[in-house]
Design a protein around this motif. Structure first.
Motif, PDB file in Angstrom:
ATOM      1  N   GLU A 124       0.851  -1.181   0.000  1.00 39.14           N
ATOM      2  CA  GLU A 124       0.000   0.000   0.000  1.00 39.14           C
ATOM      3  C   GLU A 124       0.895   1.242   0.000  1.00 39.14           C
ATOM      4  O   GLU A 124       2.034   1.192   0.472  1.00 39.14           O
ATOM      5  CB  GLU A 124      -0.923  -0.002   1.213  1.00 39.14           C
ATOM      6  N   LYS A 125       0.363   2.360  -0.484  1.00 39.35           N
ATOM      7  CA  LYS A 125       1.146   3.591  -0.578  1.00 39.35           C
ATOM      8  C   LYS A 125       1.793   3.988   0.754  1.00 39.35           C
ATOM      9  O   LYS A 125       2.968   4.364   0.787  1.00 39.35           O
ATOM     10  CB  LYS A 125       0.286   4.723  -1.136  1.00 39.35           C
ATOM     11  N   PRO A 126       1.068   3.907   1.891  1.00 39.75           N
ATOM     12  CA  PRO A 126       1.699   4.267   3.169  1.00 39.75           C
ATOM     13  C   PRO A 126       2.921   3.393   3.507  1.00 39.75           C
ATOM     14  O   PRO A 126       3.846   3.862   4.161  1.00 39.75           O
ATOM     15  CB  PRO A 126       0.589   4.074   4.199  1.00 39.75           C
ATOM     16  N   GLU A 127       2.917   2.139   3.066  1.00 41.72           N
ATOM     17  CA  GLU A 127       4.072   1.264   3.326  1.00 41.72           C
ATOM     18  C   GLU A 127       5.292   1.739   2.539  1.00 41.72           C
ATOM     19  O   GLU A 127       6.409   1.777   3.070  1.00 41.72           O
ATOM     20  CB  GLU A 127       3.735  -0.185   2.978  1.00 41.72           C
ATOM     21  N   TYR A 128       5.080   2.097   1.275  1.00 38.98           N
ATOM     22  CA  TYR A 128       6.182   2.652   0.479  1.00 38.98           C
ATOM     23  C   TYR A 128       6.728   3.902   1.154  1.00 38.98           C
ATOM     24  O   TYR A 128       7.942   4.084   1.286  1.00 38.98           O
ATOM     25  CB  TYR A 128       5.709   3.035  -0.931  1.00 38.98           C
ATOM     26  N   GLN A 129       5.819   4.781   1.579  1.00 39.16           N
ATOM     27  CA  GLN A 129       6.228   6.046   2.184  1.00 39.16           C
ATOM     28  C   GLN A 129       6.959   5.823   3.506  1.00 39.16           C
ATOM     29  O   GLN A 129       7.954   6.486   3.791  1.00 39.16           O
ATOM     30  CB  GLN A 129       5.009   6.950   2.385  1.00 39.16           C
TER      31      GLN A 129
END
Length: 152
Positions: A124-129
């Motif tokens: 998910e995007k928050p994990e990448y961030q």
């Protein structure tokens, strides 16, 4: 009968060709303030084809094709820190995906784990961030420490 391992050619290729480039984009965005401080920079994907799988038979080559790679990741090299009053230096930092049988871990080295995922789990995007942010934080700390050593 034993369950088949989930780490295979397709799961490694997915990490290498899809997850790592997306993570590299997030890292590159976070590096925008750091890059101008250096003469050159390289952010590249890496595959460890040296570390043998302890369960592999003796003659089996370590490769993506054989699905037995133990680590993939990203390597950043910042070369030629150029600031008046500071000695020039280079810095290198890895982000490792340690590939186990049914899951993998992500962190700055083999011993620190920031994230653990199963091969089929989506990022998910928050994990990448989050991963990119932690990695950049460690990089900035390393650069700050190098500068303090020069002035201290």
């Amino acid at each position: 009968m034993e369950a088949q391992p989930v780490r295979d050619k397709q799961s490694i290729q997915h990490l290498y060709n899809t997850i790592l480039p997306e993570l590299a984009k997030h890292i590159h965005q976070n590096l925008s303030a750091v890059i101008p401080l250096f003469h050159d920079f390289h952010l590249e994907r890496i595959i460890d084809t040296w570390t043998k799988d302890p369960d592999a038979s003796y003659g089996t080559e370590v490769s993506v094709e054989n699905g037995n790679v133990q680590q993939v990741g990203l390597r950043l090299r910042l070369e030629g820190f150029e600031r008046p009053g500071a000695d020039n230096f280079d810095i290198s930092k890895d982000l490792l995906f340690k590939l186990e049988r049914g899951s993998y871990t992500v962190g700055p080295d083999k011993h620190n784990i920031w994230l653990e995922k199963e091969y089929l789990q989506r990022w998910e995007k928050p994990e990448y961030q989050e991963v990119a942010g932690k990695w950049i934080e460690e990089l900035i700390d390393a650069i700050t420490q190098r500068l303090e050593n020069f002035t201290g």
